[in-house]
Write an enzyme that holds these catalytic residues in place. Sequence first.
Site, PDB file in Angstrom:
ATOM      1  N   CYS A 242       0.832  -1.207   0.000  1.00 13.64           N
ATOM      2  CA  CYS A 242       0.000   0.000   0.000  1.00 13.64           C
ATOM      3  C   CYS A 242       0.860   1.246   0.000  1.00 13.64           C
ATOM      4  O   CYS A 242       0.436   2.304  -0.449  1.00 13.64           O
ATOM      5  CB  CYS A 242      -0.875   0.059   1.248  1.00 13.64           C
ATOM      6  SG  CYS A 242      -1.762  -1.451   1.571  1.00 13.64           S
TER       7      CYS A 242
ATOM      8  N   ASP B 104      36.757  20.678  10.622  1.00 14.16           N
ATOM      9  CA  ASP B 104      37.131  22.067  10.737  1.00 14.16           C
ATOM     10  C   ASP B 104      37.976  22.187  12.010  1.00 14.16           C
ATOM     11  O   ASP B 104      37.797  21.421  12.943  1.00 14.16           O
ATOM     12  CB  ASP B 104      35.837  22.885  10.857  1.00 14.16           C
ATOM     13  CG  ASP B 104      36.102  24.352  11.061  1.00 14.16           C
ATOM     14  OD1 ASP B 104      36.851  24.917  10.258  1.00 14.16           O
ATOM     15  OD2 ASP B 104      35.551  24.922  12.024  1.00 14.16           O
TER      16      ASP B 104
ATOM     17  N   ASP C 147      31.370  24.068  12.538  1.00 11.70           N
ATOM     18  CA  ASP C 147      30.486  24.739  13.496  1.00 11.70           C
ATOM     19  C   ASP C 147      29.290  25.364  12.794  1.00 11.70           C
ATOM     20  O   ASP C 147      28.455  25.985  13.407  1.00 11.70           O
ATOM     21  CB  ASP C 147      31.251  25.766  14.339  1.00 11.70           C
ATOM     22  CG  ASP C 147      32.126  26.648  13.492  1.00 11.70           C
ATOM     23  OD1 ASP C 147      31.838  26.766  12.284  1.00 11.70           O
ATOM     24  OD2 ASP C 147      33.090  27.220  14.018  1.00 11.70           O
TER      25      ASP C 147
HETATM   26  P1  ADP Z   1      38.691  29.020  10.448  1.00 10.50           P
HETATM   27  O1  ADP Z   1      38.669  27.956   9.396  1.00 10.50           O
HETATM   28  O2  ADP Z   1      39.732  28.684  11.480  1.00 10.50           O
HETATM   29  O3  ADP Z   1      37.352  29.299  11.026  1.00 10.50           O
HETATM   30  P2  ADP Z   1      38.676  31.676   9.080  1.00 10.50           P
HETATM   31  O4  ADP Z   1      38.545  31.481   7.610  1.00 10.50           O
HETATM   32  O5  ADP Z   1      37.511  32.207   9.800  1.00 10.50           O
HETATM   33  O6  ADP Z   1      39.262  30.356   9.760  1.00 10.50           O
HETATM   34  O7  ADP Z   1      39.920  32.635   9.336  1.00 10.50           O
HETATM   35  C1  ADP Z   1      41.195  32.342   8.772  1.00 10.50           C
HETATM   36  C2  ADP Z   1      42.237  33.251   9.272  1.00 10.50           C
HETATM   37  O8  ADP Z   1      41.943  34.613   8.890  1.00 10.50           O
HETATM   38  C3  ADP Z   1      42.386  33.303  10.774  1.00 10.50           C
HETATM   39  O9  ADP Z   1      43.225  32.271  11.242  1.00 10.50           O
HETATM   40  C4  ADP Z   1      43.003  34.678  11.002  1.00 10.50           C
HETATM   41  O10 ADP Z   1      44.381  34.647  10.785  1.00 10.50           O
HETATM   42  C5  ADP Z   1      42.362  35.518   9.924  1.00 10.50           C
HETATM   43  N1  ADP Z   1      41.176  36.211  10.440  1.00 10.50           N
HETATM   44  C6  ADP Z   1      39.914  35.982  10.100  1.00 10.50           C
HETATM   45  N2  ADP Z   1      39.068  36.803  10.757  1.00 10.50           N
HETATM   46  C7  ADP Z   1      39.858  37.571  11.570  1.00 10.50           C
HETATM   47  C8  ADP Z   1      39.595  38.619  12.532  1.00 10.50           C
HETATM   48  N3  ADP Z   1      38.347  39.020  12.803  1.00 10.50           N
HETATM   49  N4  ADP Z   1      40.624  39.139  13.177  1.00 10.50           N
HETATM   50  C9  ADP Z   1      41.872  38.715  12.906  1.00 10.50           C
HETATM   51  N5  ADP Z   1      42.176  37.766  12.039  1.00 10.50           N
HETATM   52  C10 ADP Z   1      41.202  37.181  11.362  1.00 10.50           C
HETATM   53 MG    MG Z   2      35.523  28.341  11.676  1.00 10.09          MG
END
Ligand code: ADP
Ligand code: MG
Length: 747
Positions: free
Chosen positions: A21, A434, A634
Amino acid sequence: MSKLTESTQELIIEGAGCASCVGKIETVLNNISGVENAQMNFALRMVSITGDVNAKVLINAIESIGYNAKSVSESSDNELIDEKEIADQKYYNSLIKQMWMALGLGIPLIVYGLAGGAMTADTSLARTVWLFIGVLCAAIMYFSGKHFYLGAWKSLVNHSANMDTLIALGTGTAWLYSMVVVLFPMVLPEMARHVYFEATAMIIGLINLGLALEVKARGKTSEAIKRLIGLQVKTARVVRDNKELDIAIEQVLLDDIVRVRPGEKVPVDGVVIQGNTAIDESMLTGEPMPIEKGKGDEIVAGTLNKSGSILFQATRIGKDTAIAHIINMVKKAQNSKPSIGRLADVISAYFVPVVMIIAILSALVWFNFGPDPVIAYAVVSATTVLIIACPCALGLATPMSVMVGVGKAAESGVLIRHGEALQTASKITAMILDKTGTITEGKPSVTDIIIADRNYSEQQILTLAGSIESNSEHPLAQAIVDSALAKNLVLENTSEFNAIAGYGVQAKLNNQQLIFGNQKLMLKNAIALNDFVARAQQLADSAKTPMYLAIDNKLVAIIAVSDPIKADSVAAIKRLQAKDIRVVMLTGDNRATANAVAQQVGIKEVFAEVLPEEKSNKVAELQAQGEIVGMTGDGINDAPALALANVGFAIGTGTDVAIESADITLMRGSLHGLADAIAVSKATLANIKQNLFGAFIYNVAGIPVAAGILYPFFGLMLNPVVAGAAMAFSSLTVVSNANRLRLFKPQ
Ligand code: ADP
Ligand code: MG
């Protein structure tokens, strides 16, 4: 939130006795314009329909093909469960009553036959007695087997056939033949004047018994959802006009101040405003240790307050609480079917007509080539084939196991969104993790400040960095701001703030251009780093994340933060690797930091310095290598990668379950949830396969034996009563095997 708010309706189906069914009901619903998807759970006799369609239209469509349907309001789970339980109990009682009536006739007849009593109608006295029994049997067919004949009739009117058709034909043939023997014995050769009333009565009794046992077992498979629903409390103690009063949970309003005393369950979601306590969240997250909660901490409905008395403010009530979402999600997942189950539905849809053809063929073969009395053998073999071939177990195989598996996962804090995720998770060969917030706590803190320009003090540097970062929501930004505030520094207002994903941030402060971020960001702006690159490298090698601060294109400092690795990440990653899963780390962080973290947790492959928009490319890269990829993140900047992965796992960090791009949500931050999820999936899939195998083998082996294939070799002919017992037994086996999963422990 798209998936949660998408309009879904649920209907309870009545009169769907058989697995075949399922396909019919789903097809008719899916053909209605506006219906996006309709799925039926045969074990629960429920369909869920997504799409924008009036319930009336759906119900009419179902009625048009001969079933009854009732809508289910989603509002009150407790009532619904109670209602279903009462209905199930009623159904069970009536099945048992019907069973005894039928067996009450069948068993004495069988005993009589076994004791050497003549089952023939040759004398006129014997004919009278058998006529009386035949009429009694007809009454039993009416009282105990009405549902089969009605179901068969309905599907005949709709030009189709189902399990009821098989049972009706089987028992009907046996009865009719016996009545011919009693009323018109002359039309049959003397040897063929044998009655089979006991077969009709026994089959009806046994099949009712099978259905009754199934109803009982069904109750057990939904234990997990009942447990979740039971976590919700009925009353709450609120503070209104300075008085504390107990009110019904439905009357609690948003922003109400609620009191929870030790030993009580939290009634709605909220934020603690007064008091300290430890809260046991194990029922939701599987995390056994109670969690300390104080002012400002979130607490969720259904969890247990262990030690202190607290006041909290209600932030989510009714259908919006985390527990309500979880219940909804588990219910939907339990109702959804992995593709392995669709196959069984397709097969059982073709099964019934095929079986009817086999029954006719078998009767013809007996009639033309069999021993005397050919007519009796032909009738018996056809009846037995019809009864033994009911594809009931086939339809139960998948939904029963999925219900138990999804419930089992929920018990250890793993929310599986749909049956397909369960199936795919069992096949994962590579897992991408991640780094920030997944392997690590996601709560970094400042560890080092290295000054490059002597005109600035540490305090000034932290003030400047904190001022820019107060505009950003990145966990790294949070670490800088927290550290500045902890030192009582006063942050200033910036202008022209700009976040460059994967690089860092920039803004203007007092007419100065501030740039704060990673090395790539500095290179982009052609800022000279000189030998500070080596200093940064040192920090990175010890698993810290260095960030550069430049003012007007001149480097002034390096700030390093470190994010502690979760206590059980190492052990959880080992568990995955022990299952031969290739574990890969993925992060936007710099290579040296990433390598250092990877080494600490025992991961050998690292994708570092990956820009947020490139994360999903890495998933695709592994998929191109032939891997079945699980991605864990996350859920914030990882959404595209989660969606692209074969199975996306979101870390729900405790209570936030509104993560929509993931297939599976881990309610506990721990990565053990991954290994648990995969273990449960594997166990469930194995269970489904055992069930399907059992059901198939039963039918595949049963049909030829029923048709009499063993007769020429061993003189063995299956009795229709044995076929009825075997059929009841096969459903029972499937259901019990699914229930065996309840004992499964992931570790
Ligand atoms: P993840 O994969 O660890 O979440 P992101 O892509 O968010 O990494 O960030 C990669 C890198 O860019 C960080 O490790 C840092 O070096 C730099 N970065 C990103 N956002 C910021 C911020 N708000 N202040 C300082 N550095 C940052
Ligand atoms: Mg991240």
